[in-house]
Design a protein around this motif. Structure first.
Motif, short mmCIF file in Angstrom:
data_model
loop_
_atom_site.label_atom_id
_atom_site.label_comp_id
_atom_site.label_asym_id
_atom_site.label_seq_id
_atom_site.Cartn_x
_atom_site.Cartn_y
_atom_site.Cartn_z
N ILE A 1 -16.17 -5.35 -73.21
CA ILE A 1 -15.17 -4.03 -73.57
C ILE A 1 -15.35 -3.07 -74.96
O ILE A 1 -15.69 -3.54 -75.78
CB ILE A 1 -14.10 -4.66 -73.81
N SER A 2 -15.82 -1.89 -73.90
CA SER A 2 -16.18 -0.65 -74.91
C SER A 2 -15.29 -0.57 -75.75
O SER A 2 -14.06 0.01 -74.37
CB SER A 2 -17.20 -0.04 -74.37
N ASN A 3 -15.12 0.87 -76.80
CA ASN A 3 -13.81 0.98 -77.54
C ASN A 3 -12.97 0.50 -77.08
O ASN A 3 -11.81 1.40 -76.03
CB ASN A 3 -13.89 2.65 -76.43
N LEU A 4 -12.62 -0.80 -77.79
CA LEU A 4 -10.99 -1.74 -77.75
C LEU A 4 -10.24 -0.93 -79.29
O LEU A 4 -10.89 -1.06 -79.78
CB LEU A 4 -11.11 -3.33 -78.02
N ILE B 1 -16.92 -6.90 -66.42
CA ILE B 1 -17.43 -8.47 -66.65
C ILE B 1 -17.97 -9.19 -64.96
O ILE B 1 -18.51 -8.62 -63.95
CB ILE B 1 -15.72 -9.36 -65.59
N ASP B 2 -18.70 -10.07 -65.48
CA ASP B 2 -19.68 -11.05 -64.23
C ASP B 2 -19.21 -12.15 -64.87
O ASP B 2 -19.32 -12.48 -65.19
CB ASP B 2 -21.26 -10.70 -64.68
N THR C 1 -17.85 -9.16 -60.25
CA THR C 1 -18.31 -8.39 -61.11
C THR C 1 -17.00 -7.04 -60.76
O THR C 1 -16.67 -6.96 -59.42
CB THR C 1 -19.17 -7.98 -60.45
N VAL C 2 -16.78 -6.62 -62.21
CA VAL C 2 -15.87 -5.54 -62.09
C VAL C 2 -16.14 -5.24 -62.56
O VAL C 2 -16.57 -5.09 -63.87
CB VAL C 2 -14.07 -6.65 -62.67
N GLU C 3 -15.63 -3.82 -63.04
CA GLU C 3 -15.37 -2.87 -63.16
C GLU C 3 -14.02 -1.45 -63.75
O GLU C 3 -13.76 -2.26 -62.89
CB GLU C 3 -16.38 -1.48 -63.29
N GLY C 4 -14.03 -1.22 -65.32
CA GLY C 4 -12.50 -0.97 -64.95
C GLY C 4 -12.34 0.21 -66.47
O GLY C 4 -13.62 0.08 -67.17
#
Length: 268
Positions: free
Chosen positions: A97-100, A114-115, A125-128
């Motif tokens: 998670i970037s820029n939390l 996410i993998d 795999t998830v991107e959001g």
């Protein structure tokens, strides 16, 4: 097993407290086991989405990157009095998670990658992303799922929904474009030999009438040729008394229903 926080800083910025200035936080081998008893009355209070939760923190938070290594999540839900409920799980979960943060300004977004494996051996795999500063809490949630033996879902659907599934999916893609009010989900799915059996109230025997009706409306295959997908687009309205993950689930469910009962197909 381990929590590492790199370059931590905290203190005061003028009159405001800030906590959690960190370049990198790493969580190793976390295990999360959630049990939900749906026979207990729901909590009706409003559940904010993650962007609002970060935006409304009473302190400044700036984490450049959060990494999760080798995580495990199990979600169990009990709906019927006569059984212990059903479950789904995610294993070998690795996330970044970037820029939390609630200090970044637009157009910088919090980004999630996410993998993992769904139900033991289905790659997922998830991107959001979402913009913490957006007052409408807009977000994107994309997923790419590999081959799944649908019968594995019976661990959840049989005790909770009294539905038994058969068949296989070889590939599933979906994109959820949502906000605090509603979502639109586009889905592409390739499946074969799909069969639905609706069970009787005791969950043991087949209900022949409802099973026949269900299979009339559901396509058995995405297409006889292996390179075809079924497509579906559906909208969902958010129940603000329920969680972000409930919103994701109903968005997927609505698009899945459209994909499996509709006639739209495309060659992939």
């Amino acid at each position: 097993d381990e929590l590492l926080v790199n370059d931590i800083d905290f203190g005061f910025n003028a009159k405001d407290v800030f906590f959690g200035k960190s370049k990198l936080i790493t969580i190793s081998s976390p295990s999360l086991d959630i049990f939900r008893d749906k026979l207990v009355a729901d909590d009706p209070t409003i559940k904010p989405l993650y962007s609002k939760m970060l935006r409304d923190l009473p302190f400044e938070l700036t984490v450049d990157s959060l990494k999760i290594n080798n995580g495990y999540i199990k979600y169990s839900e009990k709906v019927k009095e006569e059984n212990t409920g059903g479950s789904i799980n995610f294993s070998d979960l690795n996330a970044r998670i970037s820029n939390l943060s609630n200090t970044y300004k637009s157009p910088v977004k919090t980004e999630i990658e996410i993998d993992s494996h769904f139900m033991e051996n289905t790659p997922l795999t998830v991107e959001g992303d979402f913009n913490v500063q957006n007052p409408y809490d807009k977000f994107i949630f994309k997923a790419d799922m590999g081959s799944l033996n649908i019968e594995k879902m019976n661990r959840f659907t049989e005790p909770n929904l009294r539905v038994k599934l058969e068949g296989n999916t070889s590939k599933t893609y979906f994109t959820i474009d949502g906000n605090n009010e509603s979502s639109t989900t586009d889905m592409k799915i390739r499946f074969s030999d799909l069969k639905v059996t609706v069970l009787s109230k005791d969950g043991k025997n087949k209900n022949p009438i409802l099973s026949t009706l269900a299979n009339i409306f559901i396509s058995k295959d995405s297409e006889k040729k292996n390179d075809y997908f079924r497509e579906g687009t559906a909208e969902a309205t958010r129940d603000k008394s329920k969680s972000y993950f409930n919103f994701i689930w109903i968005s997927i469910k609505n698009a899945l229903t459209k994909s499996m009962t509709g006639r739209n197909k495309t060659q992939g």
